[in-house]
Design an enzyme around this catalytic site. Structure first.
Site, PDB file in Angstrom:
ATOM      1  N   GLY A  33       0.826  -1.198   0.000  1.00 53.43           N
ATOM      2  CA  GLY A  33       0.000   0.000   0.000  1.00 53.43           C
ATOM      3  C   GLY A  33       0.854   1.238   0.000  1.00 53.43           C
ATOM      4  O   GLY A  33       2.083   1.169  -0.002  1.00 53.43           O
ATOM      5  N   GLU A  86      -0.127   0.742  -6.185  1.00 53.20           N
ATOM      6  CA  GLU A  86       0.830   0.479  -5.119  1.00 53.20           C
ATOM      7  C   GLU A  86       1.157  -1.009  -5.006  1.00 53.20           C
ATOM      8  O   GLU A  86       2.321  -1.389  -4.831  1.00 53.20           O
ATOM      9  CB  GLU A  86       0.318   1.011  -3.780  1.00 53.20           C
ATOM     10  CG  GLU A  86       0.357   2.504  -3.646  1.00 53.20           C
ATOM     11  CD  GLU A  86       1.773   3.064  -3.464  1.00 53.20           C
ATOM     12  OE1 GLU A  86       2.720   2.281  -3.189  1.00 53.20           O
ATOM     13  OE2 GLU A  86       1.927   4.285  -3.596  1.00 53.20           O
ATOM     14  N   GLU A 115       4.971  -2.298  -5.699  1.00 52.73           N
ATOM     15  CA  GLU A 115       5.736  -2.864  -4.596  1.00 52.73           C
ATOM     16  C   GLU A 115       5.994  -4.355  -4.726  1.00 52.73           C
ATOM     17  O   GLU A 115       6.954  -4.865  -4.153  1.00 52.73           O
ATOM     18  CB  GLU A 115       5.023  -2.604  -3.266  1.00 52.73           C
ATOM     19  CG  GLU A 115       5.013  -1.152  -2.874  1.00 52.73           C
ATOM     20  CD  GLU A 115       4.306  -0.892  -1.559  1.00 52.73           C
ATOM     21  OE1 GLU A 115       3.891  -1.858  -0.888  1.00 52.73           O
ATOM     22  OE2 GLU A 115       4.173   0.289  -1.200  1.00 52.73           O
ATOM     23  N   GLU A 150      11.926  -7.631  -0.076  1.00 50.25           N
ATOM     24  CA  GLU A 150      11.471  -9.011  -0.235  1.00 50.25           C
ATOM     25  C   GLU A 150       9.966  -8.985  -0.470  1.00 50.25           C
ATOM     26  O   GLU A 150       9.271  -8.092   0.004  1.00 50.25           O
ATOM     27  CB  GLU A 150      11.761  -9.854   1.007  1.00 50.25           C
ATOM     28  CG  GLU A 150      13.222 -10.146   1.262  1.00 50.25           C
ATOM     29  CD  GLU A 150      13.410 -11.039   2.484  1.00 50.25           C
ATOM     30  OE1 GLU A 150      12.855 -12.165   2.500  1.00 50.25           O
ATOM     31  OE2 GLU A 150      14.095 -10.589   3.415  1.00 50.25           O
TER      32      GLU A 150
END
Length: 160
Positions: A35, A51, A55, A109
Site C-alpha cells: 500500500g 501500489e 511494490e 522481499e
C-alpha cells in the site's frame, strides 16, 4: 483560511487461490501488506492497485473496504527535516489475479504467507492491528484512531 494537510493512504490484504497472503518487506518498517499514498487526482482503488503492482509485481482486484484509520499524530519524518502530517488510511481486501512477484525500491522481499503466520511476521504494532482487522473481517468496517510515537496507542475505535 489554512486548509488542513493530511496524507491519504491505502493498503490491501491480497489473497491468492491457495489462500496465502501477499506481504512485502519494507527496508525501514519490515514486513507489511502492500500500500501507500494516494496521488493527486487518483481514486482510492486505482491507487491501491498501483501500489500493489509497484511494490510486489502482483495484479489484484479490490473487493471490500475493511477499515478506516486516523493516525492523528504529526511527527518528524525519516529525513529528519520535515514533519509527517496526520494520516487517513483505508484498508481493503483483494484477490490476486496475476503478475510475477518482484521487489522494488520500497520492498526488499516479497512473498506469499500462510494466513496463520501473518501476525507473527508483521512486527509493527499498528500494522499488526490493521492486519488482524483484515484477516478477521466479517462485513463491518472498523474505524480506529491511533498515534504511533513514542509508542503505538489506540485512542478510540468503533465499527461503522
Amino acid at each position: 483560511m489554512n486548509f488542513p494537510t493530511h496524507i491519504v493512504a491505502v493498503a490491501g490484504l491480497i489473497i491468492n487461490d491457495d489462500k496465502k497472503i501477499l506481504l512485502v518487506k519494507n527496508p525501514i518498517s519490515g514486513w507489511e501488506f502492500p500500500g501507500g499514498q494516494v496521488e493527486n487526482g487518483e481514486n482510492l482503488i486505482e491507487a491501491l492497485k498501483r501500489e500493489i503492482e509497484e511494490e510486489s509485481g502482483a495484479i489484484a482486484n479490490i473487493d471490500s473496504l475493511v477499515g478506516v484509520y486516523s493516525n492523528v499524530q504529526s511527527y518528524m519524518g525519516w529525513d529528519g527535516v520535515s514533519y509527517t502530517p496526520t494520516k487517513v488510511i483505508l484498508d481493503f481486501i483483494g484477490r490476486y489475479v496475476g503478475g510475477d512477484l518482484h521487489t522494488s525500491d520500497e520492498s526488499i522481499e516479497v512473498g506469499w504467507f500462510e494466513k496463520e503466520n501473518v501476525l507473527q511476521i508483521i512486527e509493527n504494532e499498528n500494522l499488526k492491528d490493521r492486519a488482524r482487522d483484515m484477516l478477521e473481517f466479517h462485513g463491518k468496517v472498523i474505524y480506529r484512531v491511533y498515534e504511533t510515537k513514542p509508542v503505538y496507542s489506540v485512542k478510540s475505535e468503533r465499527y461503522i
